[in-house]
Design a protein around this motif. Structure first.
Motif, PDB file in Angstrom:
ATOM      1  N   TRP A 260      -5.690 -17.269  14.404  1.00 39.59           N
ATOM      2  CA  TRP A 260      -4.826 -18.386  14.777  1.00 39.59           C
ATOM      3  C   TRP A 260      -5.255 -18.986  16.118  1.00 39.59           C
ATOM      4  O   TRP A 260      -6.097 -18.434  16.816  1.00 39.59           O
ATOM      5  CB  TRP A 260      -3.362 -17.945  14.820  1.00 39.59           C
ATOM      6  CG  TRP A 260      -3.064 -16.736  15.662  1.00 39.59           C
ATOM      7  CD1 TRP A 260      -3.227 -15.428  15.330  1.00 39.59           C
ATOM      8  CD2 TRP A 260      -2.525 -16.730  16.996  1.00 39.59           C
ATOM      9  NE1 TRP A 260      -2.821 -14.599  16.360  1.00 39.59           N
ATOM     10  CE2 TRP A 260      -2.393 -15.365  17.396  1.00 39.59           C
ATOM     11  CE3 TRP A 260      -2.124 -17.730  17.875  1.00 39.59           C
ATOM     12  CZ2 TRP A 260      -1.891 -14.992  18.643  1.00 39.59           C
ATOM     13  CZ3 TRP A 260      -1.627 -17.350  19.122  1.00 39.59           C
ATOM     14  CH2 TRP A 260      -1.499 -16.003  19.490  1.00 39.59           C
ATOM     15  N   PHE A 261      -4.656 -20.133  16.456  1.00 38.54           N
ATOM     16  CA  PHE A 261      -5.003 -20.876  17.673  1.00 38.54           C
ATOM     17  C   PHE A 261      -3.853 -20.815  18.682  1.00 38.54           C
ATOM     18  O   PHE A 261      -2.698 -21.062  18.327  1.00 38.54           O
ATOM     19  CB  PHE A 261      -5.291 -22.337  17.348  1.00 38.54           C
ATOM     20  CG  PHE A 261      -6.422 -22.529  16.366  1.00 38.54           C
ATOM     21  CD1 PHE A 261      -7.739 -22.491  16.783  1.00 38.54           C
ATOM     22  CD2 PHE A 261      -6.156 -22.743  15.020  1.00 38.54           C
ATOM     23  CE1 PHE A 261      -8.782 -22.668  15.881  1.00 38.54           C
ATOM     24  CE2 PHE A 261      -7.183 -22.922  14.107  1.00 38.54           C
ATOM     25  CZ  PHE A 261      -8.502 -22.877  14.537  1.00 38.54           C
ATOM     26  N   ILE A 262      -4.181 -20.506  19.938  1.00 37.86           N
ATOM     27  CA  ILE A 262      -3.174 -20.525  20.996  1.00 37.86           C
ATOM     28  C   ILE A 262      -2.668 -21.940  21.220  1.00 37.86           C
ATOM     29  O   ILE A 262      -1.471 -22.192  21.374  1.00 37.86           O
ATOM     30  CB  ILE A 262      -3.754 -19.967  22.308  1.00 37.86           C
ATOM     31  CG1 ILE A 262      -4.121 -18.490  22.143  1.00 37.86           C
ATOM     32  CG2 ILE A 262      -2.771 -20.148  23.462  1.00 37.86           C
ATOM     33  CD1 ILE A 262      -4.882 -17.915  23.320  1.00 37.86           C
ATOM     34  N   ASP A 263      -3.590 -22.880  21.256  1.00 42.15           N
ATOM     35  CA  ASP A 263      -3.275 -24.291  21.472  1.00 42.15           C
ATOM     36  C   ASP A 263      -4.426 -25.099  20.891  1.00 42.15           C
ATOM     37  O   ASP A 263      -5.340 -24.549  20.256  1.00 42.15           O
ATOM     38  CB  ASP A 263      -3.083 -24.581  22.973  1.00 42.15           C
ATOM     39  CG  ASP A 263      -4.242 -24.074  23.830  1.00 42.15           C
ATOM     40  OD1 ASP A 263      -5.382 -23.949  23.300  1.00 42.15           O
ATOM     41  OD2 ASP A 263      -4.031 -23.795  25.020  1.00 42.15           O
ATOM     42  N   LEU A 264      -4.359 -26.399  21.077  1.00 42.99           N
ATOM     43  CA  LEU A 264      -5.396 -27.296  20.568  1.00 42.99           C
ATOM     44  C   LEU A 264      -5.994 -28.044  21.752  1.00 42.99           C
ATOM     45  O   LEU A 264      -5.506 -29.101  22.145  1.00 42.99           O
ATOM     46  CB  LEU A 264      -4.796 -28.266  19.542  1.00 42.99           C
ATOM     47  CG  LEU A 264      -4.146 -27.595  18.320  1.00 42.99           C
ATOM     48  CD1 LEU A 264      -3.475 -28.640  17.434  1.00 42.99           C
ATOM     49  CD2 LEU A 264      -5.173 -26.785  17.529  1.00 42.99           C
ATOM     50  N   PRO A 265      -7.060 -27.493  22.373  1.00 41.23           N
ATOM     51  CA  PRO A 265      -7.565 -28.061  23.621  1.00 41.23           C
ATOM     52  C   PRO A 265      -8.288 -29.394  23.480  1.00 41.23           C
ATOM     53  O   PRO A 265      -8.467 -30.090  24.462  1.00 41.23           O
ATOM     54  CB  PRO A 265      -8.526 -26.975  24.127  1.00 41.23           C
ATOM     55  CG  PRO A 265      -8.948 -26.248  22.896  1.00 41.23           C
ATOM     56  CD  PRO A 265      -7.766 -26.265  21.988  1.00 41.23           C
ATOM     57  N   PHE A 266      -8.715 -29.735  22.264  1.00 41.49           N
ATOM     58  CA  PHE A 266      -9.435 -31.004  22.112  1.00 41.49           C
ATOM     59  C   PHE A 266      -9.421 -31.453  20.655  1.00 41.49           C
ATOM     60  O   PHE A 266      -9.313 -30.655  19.734  1.00 41.49           O
ATOM     61  CB  PHE A 266     -10.881 -30.876  22.591  1.00 41.49           C
ATOM     62  CG  PHE A 266     -11.707 -29.901  21.788  1.00 41.49           C
ATOM     63  CD1 PHE A 266     -12.459 -30.318  20.703  1.00 41.49           C
ATOM     64  CD2 PHE A 266     -11.745 -28.553  22.129  1.00 41.49           C
ATOM     65  CE1 PHE A 266     -13.226 -29.421  19.972  1.00 41.49           C
ATOM     66  CE2 PHE A 266     -12.511 -27.649  21.408  1.00 41.49           C
ATOM     67  CZ  PHE A 266     -13.249 -28.082  20.322  1.00 41.49           C
ATOM     68  N   THR A 267      -9.506 -32.751  20.453  1.00 43.11           N
ATOM     69  CA  THR A 267      -9.788 -33.305  19.137  1.00 43.11           C
ATOM     70  C   THR A 267     -11.308 -33.493  19.071  1.00 43.11           C
ATOM     71  O   THR A 267     -12.026 -33.099  19.977  1.00 43.11           O
ATOM     72  CB  THR A 267      -9.069 -34.645  18.937  1.00 43.11           C
ATOM     73  OG1 THR A 267      -9.438 -35.532  19.999  1.00 43.11           O
ATOM     74  CG2 THR A 267      -7.565 -34.446  18.946  1.00 43.11           C
ATOM     75  N   GLY A 268     -11.780 -34.085  18.004  1.00 43.21           N
ATOM     76  CA  GLY A 268     -13.218 -34.293  17.943  1.00 43.21           C
ATOM     77  C   GLY A 268     -13.868 -33.702  16.717  1.00 43.21           C
ATOM     78  O   GLY A 268     -14.981 -33.169  16.801  1.00 43.21           O
ATOM     79  N   GLY A 269     -13.186 -33.787  15.610  1.00 44.73           N
ATOM     80  CA  GLY A 269     -13.790 -33.347  14.361  1.00 44.73           C
ATOM     81  C   GLY A 269     -13.370 -31.970  13.929  1.00 44.73           C
ATOM     82  O   GLY A 269     -12.922 -31.158  14.738  1.00 44.73           O
ATOM     83  N   PRO A 270     -13.514 -31.671  12.638  1.00 46.27           N
ATOM     84  CA  PRO A 270     -13.075 -30.372  12.102  1.00 46.27           C
ATOM     85  C   PRO A 270     -13.998 -29.238  12.523  1.00 46.27           C
ATOM     86  O   PRO A 270     -15.193 -29.415  12.736  1.00 46.27           O
ATOM     87  CB  PRO A 270     -13.136 -30.585  10.590  1.00 46.27           C
ATOM     88  CG  PRO A 270     -14.153 -31.660  10.397  1.00 46.27           C
ATOM     89  CD  PRO A 270     -14.023 -32.562  11.588  1.00 46.27           C
ATOM     90  N   ARG A 271     -13.405 -28.049  12.656  1.00 45.38           N
ATOM     91  CA  ARG A 271     -14.166 -26.827  12.897  1.00 45.38           C
ATOM     92  C   ARG A 271     -13.438 -25.665  12.226  1.00 45.38           C
ATOM     93  O   ARG A 271     -12.217 -25.721  12.018  1.00 45.38           O
ATOM     94  CB  ARG A 271     -14.396 -26.545  14.374  1.00 45.38           C
ATOM     95  CG  ARG A 271     -13.153 -26.517  15.246  1.00 45.38           C
ATOM     96  CD  ARG A 271     -12.823 -27.841  15.855  1.00 45.38           C
ATOM     97  NE  ARG A 271     -11.756 -27.724  16.860  1.00 45.38           N
ATOM     98  CZ  ARG A 271     -11.123 -28.778  17.360  1.00 45.38           C
ATOM     99  NH1 ARG A 271     -11.447 -30.005  16.980  1.00 45.38           N
ATOM    100  NH2 ARG A 271     -10.188 -28.606  18.283  1.00 45.38           N
ATOM    101  N   MET A 272     -14.211 -24.622  11.914  1.00 43.62           N
ATOM    102  CA  MET A 272     -13.671 -23.455  11.224  1.00 43.62           C
ATOM    103  C   MET A 272     -14.115 -22.185  11.929  1.00 43.62           C
ATOM    104  O   MET A 272     -15.256 -22.087  12.391  1.00 43.62           O
ATOM    105  CB  MET A 272     -14.133 -23.429   9.766  1.00 43.62           C
ATOM    106  CG  MET A 272     -13.567 -24.556   8.925  1.00 43.62           C
ATOM    107  SD  MET A 272     -13.969 -24.397   7.168  1.00 43.62           S
ATOM    108  CE  MET A 272     -15.750 -24.596   7.211  1.00 43.62           C
ATOM    109  N   TRP A 273     -13.190 -21.230  11.990  1.00 50.08           N
ATOM    110  CA  TRP A 273     -13.437 -19.929  12.613  1.00 50.08           C
ATOM    111  C   TRP A 273     -13.222 -18.839  11.573  1.00 50.08           C
ATOM    112  O   TRP A 273     -12.170 -18.787  10.929  1.00 50.08           O
ATOM    113  CB  TRP A 273     -12.495 -19.715  13.781  1.00 50.08           C
ATOM    114  CG  TRP A 273     -12.789 -20.560  14.979  1.00 50.08           C
ATOM    115  CD1 TRP A 273     -12.388 -21.856  15.210  1.00 50.08           C
ATOM    116  CD2 TRP A 273     -13.553 -20.171  16.121  1.00 50.08           C
ATOM    117  NE1 TRP A 273     -12.856 -22.288  16.418  1.00 50.08           N
ATOM    118  CE2 TRP A 273     -13.577 -21.277  17.019  1.00 50.08           C
ATOM    119  CE3 TRP A 273     -14.227 -19.001  16.487  1.00 50.08           C
ATOM    120  CZ2 TRP A 273     -14.231 -21.240  18.236  1.00 50.08           C
ATOM    121  CZ3 TRP A 273     -14.878 -18.956  17.703  1.00 50.08           C
ATOM    122  CH2 TRP A 273     -14.882 -20.071  18.567  1.00 50.08           C
ATOM    123  N   ASP A 274     -14.198 -17.952  11.438  1.00 47.63           N
ATOM    124  CA  ASP A 274     -14.107 -16.874  10.456  1.00 47.63           C
ATOM    125  C   ASP A 274     -13.892 -15.515  11.106  1.00 47.63           C
ATOM    126  O   ASP A 274     -14.589 -15.145  12.057  1.00 47.63           O
ATOM    127  CB  ASP A 274     -15.386 -16.805   9.622  1.00 47.63           C
ATOM    128  CG  ASP A 274     -15.430 -17.838   8.515  1.00 47.63           C
ATOM    129  OD1 ASP A 274     -14.429 -18.563   8.351  1.00 47.63           O
ATOM    130  OD2 ASP A 274     -16.462 -17.926   7.823  1.00 47.63           O
TER     131      ASP A 274
END
Length: 314
Positions: A260-274
């Motif tokens: 999960w993500f603590i926050d969303l520090p930036f926009t700028g396109g999709p990304r994925m974390w595995d």
């Protein structure tokens, strides 16, 4: 530093056992030989567990989040609301069970968190056991921790976690024992770091924590031993942190894996974390060494056993 989970976790009591299974190594603490293990077998109406007593093992050989065997074996993919992280973004879309040549047995539970920097474009993922009655003993998981996104720009404050936790955050005997990997830091830390945290209370937060300030990307054996009034965390057999006193497990817990993500520090396109989980093993009431954990797990694999649960119910 780890934060309160604040999660309205849904609990569903399900059948958790298979038909009689092969016993494995002497490290399995006295189980006797029995009949075959069957991958994906449907549980009977009144199953009788067989095999090493007080043991839970799963190597996540499932077809997907809707596989009936996943629920029958006591797992569920979170879809409810709440936190932590980006609230109300929990989804089954990030949970899968693909082949992986780097994994023991070639299969994994994959937890893929994704975002484009907006809440609407964010999907967090968590898989948890339900009604598993895990308390003192040894918890072990072979986990792949991601150090950078599999696609898209780096920089997110992502948290990759493995933790046993009470069924209710409001419990008088609330218990939670966390591994949290923050490759890019968060909560004011620049990272990377692996936090190990033992909780006494979720609200207000009351916990003790230790941070290993280094990159730990890749496959690792994460263990928590809860015995004799202590909770001891170890990474690949090396002790990281021990808590005691009030900072130990005080009641039965379920086990969770989440990304999960603590926050969303930036926009700028999709990304994925595995994040990936190869297998999970629990032995009730015993401190099992890393070597014996791996020996027992190897025995399950060589015997064709994908799931076993002989943990007594309350």
């Amino acid at each position: 530093m780890s934060q309160p989970r604040r999660t309205p976790r849904r609990r569903a009591w399900t059948v958790l056992t298979l038909p009689a299974l092969l016993c494995v190594l002497s490290a399995c603490s006295g189980g006797s030989p029995s009949s075959e293990g069957v991958e994906g077998a449907a549980p009977s109406a009144a199953p009788t567990p067989s095999g090493p007593p007080g043991t839970l093992f799963d190597n996540f050989h499932y077809s997907g989040p809707d596989d009936p065997s996943l629920a029958a074996h006591g797992w569920q993919v979170r879809t409810d609301g709440g936190g932590p992280g980006i609230k109300d973004t929990w989804s089954t879309t990030g949970a899968g069970f693909p082949s992986d040549p780097t994994a023991q047995g070639g299969r994994v539970l994959q937890l893929q968190a994704s975002t484009d920097g907006t809440k609407e474009g964010t999907r967090q993922v968590e898989v948890q056991s339900t009604g598993t009655n895990l308390f003192t003993g040894t918890y072990a998981a072979r986990v792949y921790l991601g150090d950078k996104p599999t696609s898209g720009r780096n920089g997110d404050h992502v948290v990759e976690t493995f933790f046993p936790i009470s069924a209710s955050d409001a419990s008088a005997n609330y218990s939670e024992l966390d591994y949290e990997y923050l490759p890019n830091g968060g909560w004011g830390s620049v990272g990377p770091q692996l936090d190990t945290t033992s909780w006494f209370k979720a609200d207000p937060p009351d916990r003790v924590t230790h941070a290993l300030k280094k990159r730990v990307a890749g496959w690792h054996l994460l263990m928590i031993t809860v015995m004799n009034g202590k909770a001891t965390y170890s990474l690949d057999g090396k002790e990281l942190f021990t808590s005691s006193g009030k900072y130990v497990a005080r009641e039965e817990m379920d086990v969770h894996f989440s990304n999960w993500f603590i926050d969303l520090p930036f926009t700028g396109g999709p990304r994925m974390w595995d994040m990936k989980v190869n297998w999970f093993y629990y032995k009730a009431g015993e401190a099992v060494s890393q070597a014996d954990v791996q020996k027992t797990v190897d025995g399950f694999y060589s015997s064709g056993i994908n799931h076993i649960n002989t943990v007594p119910k309350s």
